[in-house]
Design a protein around this motif. Structure first.
Motif, PDB file in Angstrom:
ATOM      1  N   HIS A  98     -11.020  -7.645  -3.480  1.00  0.00           N
ATOM      2  CA  HIS A  98      -9.981  -7.414  -2.741  1.00  0.00           C
ATOM      3  C   HIS A  98      -9.914  -7.578  -1.219  1.00  0.00           C
ATOM      4  O   HIS A  98      -9.565  -6.809  -0.393  1.00  0.00           O
ATOM      5  CB  HIS A  98      -9.435  -5.697  -2.929  1.00  0.00           C
ATOM      6  CG  HIS A  98      -9.282  -5.565  -4.353  1.00  0.00           C
ATOM      7  ND1 HIS A  98      -9.229  -4.202  -4.938  1.00  0.00           N
ATOM      8  CD2 HIS A  98      -9.029  -6.471  -5.548  1.00  0.00           C
ATOM      9  CE1 HIS A  98      -9.065  -4.226  -6.238  1.00  0.00           C
ATOM     10  NE2 HIS A  98      -9.029  -5.454  -6.608  1.00  0.00           N
ATOM     11  N   SER A  99     -10.701  -8.599  -0.997  1.00  0.00           N
ATOM     12  CA  SER A  99     -10.796  -8.938   0.481  1.00  0.00           C
ATOM     13  C   SER A  99      -9.844 -10.008   1.140  1.00  0.00           C
ATOM     14  O   SER A  99      -9.584  -9.846   2.262  1.00  0.00           O
ATOM     15  CB  SER A  99     -12.089  -9.305   0.781  1.00  0.00           C
ATOM     16  OG  SER A  99     -12.523 -10.455   0.205  1.00  0.00           O
ATOM     17  N   THR A 146       4.658  -5.936   5.549  1.00  0.00           N
ATOM     18  CA  THR A 146       4.003  -6.147   4.462  1.00  0.00           C
ATOM     19  C   THR A 146       3.149  -7.796   4.946  1.00  0.00           C
ATOM     20  O   THR A 146       3.847  -8.708   4.861  1.00  0.00           O
ATOM     21  CB  THR A 146       4.681  -6.552   3.289  1.00  0.00           C
ATOM     22  OG1 THR A 146       5.840  -7.256   3.433  1.00  0.00           O
ATOM     23  CG2 THR A 146       5.030  -5.127   2.620  1.00  0.00           C
ATOM     24  N   VAL A 149      -3.071  -7.854   5.831  1.00  0.00           N
ATOM     25  CA  VAL A 149      -3.916  -6.901   6.126  1.00  0.00           C
ATOM     26  C   VAL A 149      -3.429  -5.585   5.534  1.00  0.00           C
ATOM     27  O   VAL A 149      -4.138  -4.765   4.666  1.00  0.00           O
ATOM     28  CB  VAL A 149      -3.952  -6.637   7.487  1.00  0.00           C
ATOM     29  CG1 VAL A 149      -4.820  -5.401   8.015  1.00  0.00           C
ATOM     30  CG2 VAL A 149      -4.777  -7.774   8.120  1.00  0.00           C
ATOM     31  N   THR A 150      -2.150  -5.319   5.674  1.00  0.00           N
ATOM     32  CA  THR A 150      -1.315  -3.856   5.137  1.00  0.00           C
ATOM     33  C   THR A 150      -1.544  -3.919   3.578  1.00  0.00           C
ATOM     34  O   THR A 150      -1.803  -3.102   2.908  1.00  0.00           O
ATOM     35  CB  THR A 150      -0.129  -3.770   5.573  1.00  0.00           C
ATOM     36  OG1 THR A 150       0.784  -4.903   5.042  1.00  0.00           O
ATOM     37  CG2 THR A 150       0.025  -3.727   7.174  1.00  0.00           C
ATOM     38  N   ILE A 152      -3.764  -5.568   1.630  1.00  0.00           N
ATOM     39  CA  ILE A 152      -5.052  -5.239   1.150  1.00  0.00           C
ATOM     40  C   ILE A 152      -5.418  -3.608   1.296  1.00  0.00           C
ATOM     41  O   ILE A 152      -6.143  -3.100   0.381  1.00  0.00           O
ATOM     42  CB  ILE A 152      -6.043  -6.151   1.990  1.00  0.00           C
ATOM     43  CG1 ILE A 152      -6.079  -7.597   1.524  1.00  0.00           C
ATOM     44  CG2 ILE A 152      -7.634  -5.894   1.822  1.00  0.00           C
ATOM     45  CD1 ILE A 152      -6.383  -7.948   0.050  1.00  0.00           C
ATOM     46  N   ASN A 153      -5.117  -3.346   2.286  1.00  0.00           N
ATOM     47  CA  ASN A 153      -5.333  -1.575   2.545  1.00  0.00           C
ATOM     48  C   ASN A 153      -4.552  -0.990   1.674  1.00  0.00           C
ATOM     49  O   ASN A 153      -5.316  -0.039   1.131  1.00  0.00           O
ATOM     50  CB  ASN A 153      -4.802  -1.383   4.037  1.00  0.00           C
ATOM     51  CG  ASN A 153      -5.583  -1.770   5.109  1.00  0.00           C
ATOM     52  OD1 ASN A 153      -6.807  -2.195   4.761  1.00  0.00           O
ATOM     53  ND2 ASN A 153      -5.067  -1.844   6.436  1.00  0.00           N
ATOM     54  N   GLN A 154      -3.336  -1.166   1.301  1.00  0.00           N
ATOM     55  CA  GLN A 154      -2.667  -0.401   0.187  1.00  0.00           C
ATOM     56  C   GLN A 154      -3.222  -0.484  -0.953  1.00  0.00           C
ATOM     57  O   GLN A 154      -3.343   0.393  -1.931  1.00  0.00           O
ATOM     58  CB  GLN A 154      -1.233  -1.055   0.227  1.00  0.00           C
ATOM     59  CG  GLN A 154      -0.327  -0.620   1.504  1.00  0.00           C
ATOM     60  CD  GLN A 154      -0.459   1.170   1.773  1.00  0.00           C
ATOM     61  OE1 GLN A 154      -0.417   1.793   1.074  1.00  0.00           O
ATOM     62  NE2 GLN A 154      -0.218   1.287   3.047  1.00  0.00           N
ATOM     63  N   ASN A 156      -6.507  -1.078  -1.618  1.00  0.00           N
ATOM     64  CA  ASN A 156      -7.669  -0.261  -1.692  1.00  0.00           C
ATOM     65  C   ASN A 156      -7.343   1.303  -1.553  1.00  0.00           C
ATOM     66  O   ASN A 156      -8.070   1.956  -2.412  1.00  0.00           O
ATOM     67  CB  ASN A 156      -8.527  -0.808  -0.424  1.00  0.00           C
ATOM     68  CG  ASN A 156      -9.183  -2.068  -0.615  1.00  0.00           C
ATOM     69  OD1 ASN A 156      -9.660  -2.369  -1.587  1.00  0.00           O
ATOM     70  ND2 ASN A 156      -9.222  -2.918   0.308  1.00  0.00           N
ATOM     71  N   ILE A 157      -6.348   1.692  -0.924  1.00  0.00           N
ATOM     72  CA  ILE A 157      -5.970   3.053  -0.996  1.00  0.00           C
ATOM     73  C   ILE A 157      -5.683   3.574  -2.190  1.00  0.00           C
ATOM     74  O   ILE A 157      -6.188   4.483  -2.808  1.00  0.00           O
ATOM     75  CB  ILE A 157      -4.915   3.326  -0.084  1.00  0.00           C
ATOM     76  CG1 ILE A 157      -5.352   3.190   1.396  1.00  0.00           C
ATOM     77  CG2 ILE A 157      -4.239   4.581  -0.264  1.00  0.00           C
ATOM     78  CD1 ILE A 157      -4.244   3.060   2.584  1.00  0.00           C
ATOM     79  N   GLU A 160      -8.657   3.711  -4.884  1.00  0.00           N
ATOM     80  CA  GLU A 160      -9.295   5.034  -4.504  1.00  0.00           C
ATOM     81  C   GLU A 160      -8.684   6.208  -5.179  1.00  0.00           C
ATOM     82  O   GLU A 160      -9.374   7.256  -5.675  1.00  0.00           O
ATOM     83  CB  GLU A 160      -9.614   5.267  -3.171  1.00  0.00           C
ATOM     84  CG  GLU A 160     -10.819   4.280  -2.623  1.00  0.00           C
ATOM     85  CD  GLU A 160     -10.852   4.703  -0.978  1.00  0.00           C
ATOM     86  OE1 GLU A 160     -10.699   5.629  -0.624  1.00  0.00           O
ATOM     87  OE2 GLU A 160     -11.404   3.506  -0.385  1.00  0.00           O
TER      88      GLU A 160
END
Length: 196
Positions: A98-99, A146, A149-150, A152-154, A156-157, A160
């Motif tokens: 997911h990078s 969107t 960057v946002t 990929i962040n979402q 990963n959030i 988790e």
């Protein structure tokens, strides 16, 4: 290019309403009154899809959205406004960790209930009508732009927050948009698809 957007705005104020893509809520996880994510079931349905490959994710969704809007507004076999459904979704593909996001982005529009049985055909040869199977999705709301960057962040959030993210497809995700892509404070969701 602004014409479909104006038509979308004027149509929404007048005779038409925005039909929601139908789903059944299966559950949600909350913490301190905040919804962390929801689990939903979406029925099988017809979607109009276009896959774009622009320089950036933002360009792909904007150009894809414009072409889908032209189909919705008039460039279809009925020659008529089909009605708006929300959300408009984009399917994004990532590498395994997911990078990064692939530049191939699919923008999709759920056909309104009245057109599900007989979808009007697109005049744009790049738009295809697909039958998406019923699916269970884990979804988390977020607002703002969107971009790669946002997103990929979402991803990963949400990964988790989930108890068992391995139960979901891990290289393809859906960004659901409830507001126009040009809007500065967009209302969005990230969707993870449960594996069959």
């Amino acid at each position: 290019m602004a014409e479909p957007i104006q038509q979308l705005s004027s149509n929404n104020q007048g005779r038409s309403h925005r039909e929601q893509v139908p789903f059944a809520l299966l559950g949600r996880k909350e913490k301190c009154g905040e919804i962390l994510y929801e689990k939903r079931h979406y029925e099988k349905g017809h979607w109009a899809c276009i896959t774009m490959h622009e320089e950036t994710y933002e360009q792909s969704i904007c150009y894809g959205f414009m072409r889908i809007m032209k189909y919705i507004c008039q460039q279809n076999s009925l020659g008529d406004y089909l009605g708006m459904t929300l959300p408009i979704v984009t399917v994004v593909r990532t590498d395994e960790n997911h990078s990064g996001i692939s530049h191939n982005v699919t923008v999709a529009y759920y056909l309104p209930t009245e057109h599900q049985a007989q979808p009007p055909q697109p005049l744009d040869n790049d738009i295809v009508i697909e039958i998406w199977p019923a699916a269970v999705v884990y979804t988390r709301a977020f607002s703002g732009p969107t971009n790669e960057v946002t997103i990929i962040n979402q991803i990963n959030i949400l990964a988790e927050l989930l108890d068992s993210p391995e139960a979901c497809v891990n290289d393809s995700f859906i960004v659901a948009g409830y507001t126009n892509p040009a809007h500065s404070n967009r209302q969005n969701e990230i969707w993870f698809l449960e594996r069959h």
